[in-house]
Design a protein around this motif. Sequence first.
Motif, short mmCIF file in Angstrom:
data_model
loop_
_atom_site.label_atom_id
_atom_site.label_comp_id
_atom_site.label_asym_id
_atom_site.label_seq_id
_atom_site.Cartn_x
_atom_site.Cartn_y
_atom_site.Cartn_z
N ARG A 110 0.84 -1.15 -0.02
CA ARG A 110 -0.01 0.03 0.16
C ARG A 110 0.79 1.27 -0.13
N TYR A 111 1.97 1.33 0.75
CA TYR A 111 2.97 2.29 0.55
C TYR A 111 4.18 1.90 0.91
N ILE A 112 5.03 2.70 0.07
CA ILE A 112 6.46 2.30 -0.18
C ILE A 112 7.11 3.41 0.35
N SER A 113 8.20 3.43 1.28
CA SER A 113 8.85 4.31 1.83
C SER A 113 9.96 4.91 1.00
N GLU A 114 9.93 6.31 0.99
CA GLU A 114 10.88 7.06 0.07
C GLU A 114 12.28 6.91 0.56
N PHE A 115 12.45 6.13 1.71
CA PHE A 115 13.91 5.64 2.09
C PHE A 115 14.30 4.49 1.55
N ASP A 116 13.50 3.79 0.85
CA ASP A 116 13.97 2.69 0.18
C ASP A 116 14.49 2.91 -1.09
N LYS A 117 14.86 4.18 -1.46
CA LYS A 117 15.41 4.68 -2.70
C LYS A 117 16.98 4.19 -2.86
N LYS A 118 17.44 4.07 -1.83
CA LYS A 118 19.04 3.69 -1.59
C LYS A 118 19.05 2.36 -1.33
N VAL A 119 19.77 1.64 -2.52
CA VAL A 119 19.96 0.02 -2.34
C VAL A 119 21.33 -0.13 -1.59
N THR A 120 21.06 -0.86 -0.42
CA THR A 120 22.65 -1.19 0.19
C THR A 120 22.84 -2.75 -0.34
N GLY A 121 24.29 -2.76 -0.41
CA GLY A 121 24.68 -3.96 -1.07
C GLY A 121 25.67 -4.44 -0.35
#
Length: 121
Positions: A110-121
């Motif tokens: 339902r909602y995707i946080s804008e903090f998910d823009k960074k992918v950690t590897g």
Amino acid sequence: MNNSSTSAPNNTDASSFNNAATQIQKMSGSECISRFHQQLSATNNRALRTFNKMSSDFKFTVLTLANRSNPGTFQERDIGEPFESFDEEKSLLIIRSMNEISRWGSLIPRYISEFDKKVTG
């Protein structure tokens, strides 16, 4: 108690509330029944209600998706058109596109946080 102590003025002119100044359009009984059934059938049509109440952005998305499966079916001018202006073939494409978008809604959260823009590897 006098009239000057009341909190709201006593205004007997109700024309601003009930549109008493507007003229009522006369129609025959058969015209009235015909119009009633036309409006009733429009409210019973879920695709018509859904498409017509949506924004032009939603309509653009629906028609673009429909054009992906049948290129050239819809033009840019069709975005502002109500559902009832399309023939049955185009209406079916619109319904299929809306169903596809509805299915997408169940696939993503339902909602995707804008903090998910960074992918950690």
